[in-house]
Enzyme design. Structure first.
Site, PDB file in Angstrom:
ATOM      1  N   TYR A  23     -25.732 -17.655  -9.884  1.00 14.45           N
ATOM      2  CA  TYR A  23     -26.040 -17.633  -8.630  1.00 14.45           C
ATOM      3  C   TYR A  23     -25.023 -18.165  -7.572  1.00 14.45           C
ATOM      4  O   TYR A  23     -24.958 -18.293  -6.338  1.00 14.45           O
ATOM      5  CB  TYR A  23     -27.265 -17.825  -8.027  1.00 14.45           C
ATOM      6  N   ASN A  76     -31.821  -8.450   0.329  1.00 12.68           N
ATOM      7  CA  ASN A  76     -31.846  -8.938  -0.958  1.00 12.68           C
ATOM      8  C   ASN A  76     -33.223  -9.107  -1.433  1.00 12.68           C
ATOM      9  O   ASN A  76     -33.666 -10.271  -1.053  1.00 12.68           O
ATOM     10  CB  ASN A  76     -30.967 -10.130  -1.059  1.00 12.68           C
ATOM     11  N   HIS A  87     -37.307  -5.017  -8.480  1.00 16.01           N
ATOM     12  CA  HIS A  87     -37.559  -4.544  -9.978  1.00 16.01           C
ATOM     13  C   HIS A  87     -39.182  -4.122  -9.911  1.00 16.01           C
ATOM     14  O   HIS A  87     -39.613  -3.619 -11.055  1.00 16.01           O
ATOM     15  CB  HIS A  87     -37.102  -5.572 -10.856  1.00 16.01           C
ATOM     16  N   ASP A 140     -41.839   1.438   0.256  1.00 11.18           N
ATOM     17  CA  ASP A 140     -42.530   2.053   1.404  1.00 11.18           C
ATOM     18  C   ASP A 140     -42.221   1.317   2.682  1.00 11.18           C
ATOM     19  O   ASP A 140     -42.236   2.288   3.637  1.00 11.18           O
ATOM     20  CB  ASP A 140     -44.043   1.979   0.855  1.00 11.18           C
ATOM     21  N   HIS A 197     -27.094  -7.843  -4.194  1.00  9.85           N
ATOM     22  CA  HIS A 197     -27.640  -8.676  -5.193  1.00  9.85           C
ATOM     23  C   HIS A 197     -26.238  -9.727  -5.466  1.00  9.85           C
ATOM     24  O   HIS A 197     -25.218  -9.374  -5.361  1.00  9.85           O
ATOM     25  CB  HIS A 197     -27.988  -7.928  -6.342  1.00  9.85           C
ATOM     26  N   ILE A 198     -26.737 -10.916  -5.652  1.00  7.78           N
ATOM     27  CA  ILE A 198     -25.664 -11.698  -5.722  1.00  7.78           C
ATOM     28  C   ILE A 198     -25.002 -11.685  -7.073  1.00  7.78           C
ATOM     29  O   ILE A 198     -23.856 -11.588  -7.283  1.00  7.78           O
ATOM     30  CB  ILE A 198     -26.395 -13.311  -5.415  1.00  7.78           C
ATOM     31  N   ARG A 227     -33.565  -5.761 -15.114  1.00  8.83           N
ATOM     32  CA  ARG A 227     -33.083  -5.828 -13.795  1.00  8.83           C
ATOM     33  C   ARG A 227     -32.367  -4.479 -13.424  1.00  8.83           C
ATOM     34  O   ARG A 227     -31.507  -4.432 -12.495  1.00  8.83           O
ATOM     35  CB  ARG A 227     -32.139  -6.994 -13.794  1.00  8.83           C
TER      36      ARG A 227
HETATM   37  O1  CA2 Z   1     -28.673 -11.358  -7.972  1.00  6.99           O
HETATM   38  C1  CA2 Z   1     -29.685 -11.408  -7.178  1.00  6.99           C
HETATM   39  O2  CA2 Z   1     -29.252 -11.590  -5.773  1.00  6.99           O
HETATM   40  C2  CA2 Z   1     -30.918 -11.120  -7.387  1.00  6.99           C
HETATM   41  O3  CA2 Z   1     -31.706 -10.244  -6.311  1.00  6.99           O
HETATM   42  C3  CA2 Z   1     -31.638 -12.446  -7.445  1.00  6.99           C
HETATM   43  C4  CA2 Z   1     -32.988 -12.661  -7.847  1.00  6.99           C
HETATM   44  C5  CA2 Z   1     -33.104 -11.574  -9.407  1.00  6.99           C
HETATM   45  O4  CA2 Z   1     -34.753 -11.339  -9.524  1.00  6.99           O
HETATM   46  C6  CA2 Z   1     -32.601 -10.352  -9.070  1.00  6.99           C
HETATM   47  O5  CA2 Z   1     -32.773  -9.724 -10.166  1.00  6.99           O
HETATM   48  C7  CA2 Z   1     -31.182 -10.554  -8.675  1.00  6.99           C
HETATM   49  C8  CA2 Z   1     -33.445 -13.910  -8.243  1.00  6.99           C
HETATM   50  C9  CA2 Z   1     -33.601 -14.554  -6.824  1.00  6.99           C
HETATM   51  C10 CA2 Z   1     -33.799 -16.062  -7.210  1.00  6.99           C
HETATM   52  O6  CA2 Z   1     -32.715 -16.854  -7.061  1.00  6.99           O
HETATM   53  C11 CA2 Z   1     -32.598 -18.085  -7.583  1.00  6.99           C
HETATM   54  C12 CA2 Z   1     -31.520 -18.744  -7.294  1.00  6.99           C
HETATM   55  C13 CA2 Z   1     -31.158 -20.034  -7.834  1.00  6.99           C
HETATM   56  C14 CA2 Z   1     -32.080 -20.733  -8.710  1.00  6.99           C
HETATM   57  C15 CA2 Z   1     -33.013 -19.898  -9.030  1.00  6.99           C
HETATM   58  C16 CA2 Z   1     -33.325 -18.569  -8.481  1.00  6.99           C
END
Ligand code: CA2
Length: 144
Positions: A23, A74, A80, A87, A100-101, A111
């Site tokens: 991330y 986001n 998922h 909705d 999504h990042i 995912r």
């Molecule tokens: O890639 C993305 O932006 C996601 O939406 C991020 C979600 C993940 O469940 C999706 O599959 C993809 C997770 C967000 C949690 O972000 C964190 C960042 C740093 C440390 C821990 C979690």
């Protein structure tokens, strides 16, 4: 002035604290600032909301109905799992961008499915936090 709602879902407040290889090192505040700036470049306002609670996100989406012209979201892991988030978005009827990042197509199998994919007007994945600016620009270009 036209306005977008920026929605960040569960756990995105942890950005910059863990998993930098997935991330990056930027924080949620960086994401919000970058998105507000991308909207301002196009002459738009942006209001940001983050919550770890699904119902809070749904209330914010409902409240944007008469105040905003689009949503950049986001949903985090709710992407998922959440029919109710889908909705809410289809219920208010505002065009929205799913961002999504990380590249969700190149990670775990679970995912790859998104409850929003077929109703999002814009999808951006795997561009890091710069993807929020991409999503803002593409959504505004579609609806301006
Ligand atoms: O890639 C993305 O932006 C996601 O939406 C991020 C979600 C993940 O469940 C999706 O599959 C993809 C997770 C967000 C949690 O972000 C964190 C960042 C740093 C440390 C821990 C979690």
């Amino acid at each position: 002035m036209k306005k977008l709602l920026l929605v960040n879902g569960p756990n995105l407040n942890l950005l910059g604290t863990r998993e930098p290889e997935i991330y990056g090192t930027s924080t949620l505040s960086d994401v919000e600032e970058l998105s507000v700036a991308a909207a301002a470049e196009q002459g738009w306002q942006m209001q940001a909301v983050h919550s770890n609670h699904e119902g809070v996100l749904i209330d914010a989406i409902h409240a944007s109905r008469y105040e905003c012209q689009g949503i950049v979201i986001n949903p985090g892991g709710l992407t998922h799992t959440s029919v109710v988030l889908r909705d809410a978005l289809t219920g208010v009827g505002l065009p929205f961008a799913e961002v999504h990042i990380s590249d969700v197509s190149a990670r775990e199998e679970f995912r790859r499915f998104s409850y929003l994919a077929d109703v999002a007007r814009v999808r951006v994945s795997g561009e890091g936090i710069a993807g929020y600016a991409t999503a803002v620009r593409r959504l505004i270009a579609l609806i301006a």
